[in-house]
Design a protein around this motif. Sequence first.
Motif, short mmCIF file in Angstrom:
data_model
loop_
_atom_site.label_atom_id
_atom_site.label_comp_id
_atom_site.label_asym_id
_atom_site.label_seq_id
_atom_site.Cartn_x
_atom_site.Cartn_y
_atom_site.Cartn_z
N GLU A 1 0.83 -1.21 0.00
CA GLU A 1 0.00 0.00 0.00
C GLU A 1 0.87 1.26 0.00
N ILE A 2 0.49 2.20 -0.86
CA ILE A 2 1.15 3.50 -0.97
C ILE A 2 0.10 4.58 -0.73
N GLY A 3 0.39 5.51 0.17
CA GLY A 3 -0.58 6.55 0.50
C GLY A 3 -0.53 7.74 -0.47
N ASN B 1 7.27 4.87 -7.75
CA ASN B 1 7.55 6.05 -8.56
C ASN B 1 7.17 5.81 -10.01
N GLU B 2 7.55 4.67 -10.52
CA GLU B 2 7.24 4.35 -11.91
C GLU B 2 5.73 4.36 -12.15
N MET B 3 4.99 3.73 -11.23
CA MET B 3 3.54 3.66 -11.39
C MET B 3 2.88 5.02 -11.22
N PHE B 4 3.27 5.74 -10.16
CA PHE B 4 2.65 7.02 -9.87
C PHE B 4 2.84 8.00 -11.02
N GLY C 1 4.53 7.29 0.25
CA GLY C 1 3.39 8.15 -0.01
C GLY C 1 3.73 9.34 -0.88
N TYR C 2 2.67 9.94 -1.45
CA TYR C 2 2.83 11.11 -2.32
C TYR C 2 1.81 12.17 -1.92
N VAL C 3 2.26 13.40 -1.90
CA VAL C 3 1.38 14.55 -1.68
C VAL C 3 1.30 15.33 -2.98
N ILE C 4 0.10 15.41 -3.56
CA ILE C 4 -0.13 16.22 -4.75
C ILE C 4 -0.42 17.64 -4.25
N SER D 1 -8.09 3.09 -8.66
CA SER D 1 -8.74 1.99 -9.38
C SER D 1 -7.74 0.91 -9.79
N HIS D 2 -6.45 1.21 -9.60
CA HIS D 2 -5.43 0.22 -9.98
C HIS D 2 -5.50 -1.00 -9.06
N ASP D 3 -5.56 -2.17 -9.67
CA ASP D 3 -5.66 -3.42 -8.91
C ASP D 3 -4.45 -4.27 -9.22
N GLY D 4 -3.55 -4.41 -8.24
CA GLY D 4 -2.34 -5.19 -8.46
C GLY D 4 -1.59 -5.37 -7.16
N LEU D 5 -0.34 -5.76 -7.26
CA LEU D 5 0.47 -5.96 -6.06
C LEU D 5 0.66 -4.64 -5.31
N VAL D 6 0.82 -3.55 -6.05
CA VAL D 6 0.92 -2.22 -5.44
C VAL D 6 -0.43 -1.53 -5.55
N THR D 7 -0.97 -1.07 -4.43
CA THR D 7 -2.24 -0.35 -4.43
C THR D 7 -2.04 1.01 -3.76
N PHE D 8 -2.88 1.96 -4.16
CA PHE D 8 -2.80 3.33 -3.63
C PHE D 8 -4.04 3.61 -2.78
N VAL D 9 -3.81 4.19 -1.60
CA VAL D 9 -4.90 4.46 -0.66
C VAL D 9 -4.93 5.95 -0.34
N ARG D 10 -6.13 6.47 -0.09
CA ARG D 10 -6.31 7.90 0.17
C ARG D 10 -6.00 8.24 1.62
N TYR D 11 -5.26 9.33 1.82
CA TYR D 11 -5.02 9.91 3.14
C TYR D 11 -5.58 11.33 3.12
N ASN D 12 -6.02 11.78 4.28
CA ASN D 12 -6.70 13.08 4.34
C ASN D 12 -5.75 14.26 4.50
N SER D 13 -4.56 14.01 5.03
CA SER D 13 -3.64 15.13 5.25
C SER D 13 -2.19 14.67 5.14
N ARG D 14 -1.32 15.64 4.93
CA ARG D 14 0.10 15.37 4.83
C ARG D 14 0.64 14.78 6.13
N ALA D 15 0.21 15.34 7.26
CA ALA D 15 0.67 14.86 8.56
C ALA D 15 0.26 13.41 8.78
N GLU D 16 -0.97 13.08 8.39
CA GLU D 16 -1.47 11.71 8.53
C GLU D 16 -0.66 10.74 7.66
#
Length: 353
Positions: A47-49, A131-134, A96-99, A68-83
């Motif tokens: 899991e990557i935040g 990084n490659e996926m994101f 994790g990544y902060v947009i 929506s990506h379904d695979g070995l690496v999945t992305f999950v939503r976080y509400n804040s940078r601190a979290e």
Amino acid sequence: MKKAVTWLVILFKRQLKKVSLYVILAILVFACVSIRYVALNFSVTIEIGVVNQDKGNVSAMVEKGLYSHDGLVTFVRYNSRAELIEGVQSGSVYGGYVIKPEFSKKLLEGDSENIIEAFSTPNSLISGISNEMFFSFVMKELSYEELVKDTLDAGLFKALSEEEIRRELREYYELNLANGSTFSLSYENTPKDFEGKFTSIDVLDYISPVITGLTGLLIFIGGLCGSLSYYDDKKNGSLALLKPVFRQLVAVIETAAPVLIITLAGIVILIITGMETSVGAAAGKYIVYDLIVIAYCYLLKTIIPRKEIFVSLIPVLSLMSGFFCPIFTNIAAVSPVLAGIGKTVPLYWLYYI
């Protein structure tokens, strides 16, 4: 010529009588089949935040693709940078990544500075994969926006509204994207076989290098074991009647015979288990590696005068291949000196073929 062929057949037959050859082949079959089975039944996810501080359309579509990506690496939503930072530090997510705000606006203006913030644990190997996926998802949406912009600027579909043009382009864009024909990417930390296509990564992408390394290690061990015949022949004088050049040729063939047999078996097994899809590419890679192994073993037995010393080196060289080569471990992250030790065995160079 007839004598040469006869000698070649005799030398290969002698290698086929060795128990060590069949032990290596059995290990190769068992390892490839077992790892393949485990891989296909592997259910763990990485899991990557992601935190999206932007309100633009591009970031929204990037988010949609990531979640929506379904695979070995999945992305999950976080509400804040601190979290997110807390999640990475606690191990809840591997990275994790902060947009950042104004991401969409800056990206469409050609400004890629300071628009994404990335977090990962020290020496993490996962960050290169995520990084490659994101950034593939980012480039996918940026390319779509550029396509829309070019279409609107050309003024070819004046009868359609911008919303209609976007909808039609999206349909064809996704269709073409499926076969990798829409755009290409070039950036660091990509796999050797990455050709700029927007692809999913599954568990086989992670274990294939390990299988390749294991096959290469067994080929190397086979070459070392085959080289032992040279010492026996030298001791009992069976090659005394041959000219020096033919003695050396026999010494090479005694190493080459098990190397080629194990290589052929390895390629067949890798193709059957789906680890390799191209026979030509696999054969080319292993032929180059085989030549390195044969030359290495030949030089080694030329330098080492006694069989006992050569035998004692086999486990040492095998362990060095396993511990110090980049196929199995990222030893360079621990010590560049240890990574340099790995360069003294053939398996290290298989990684770069």
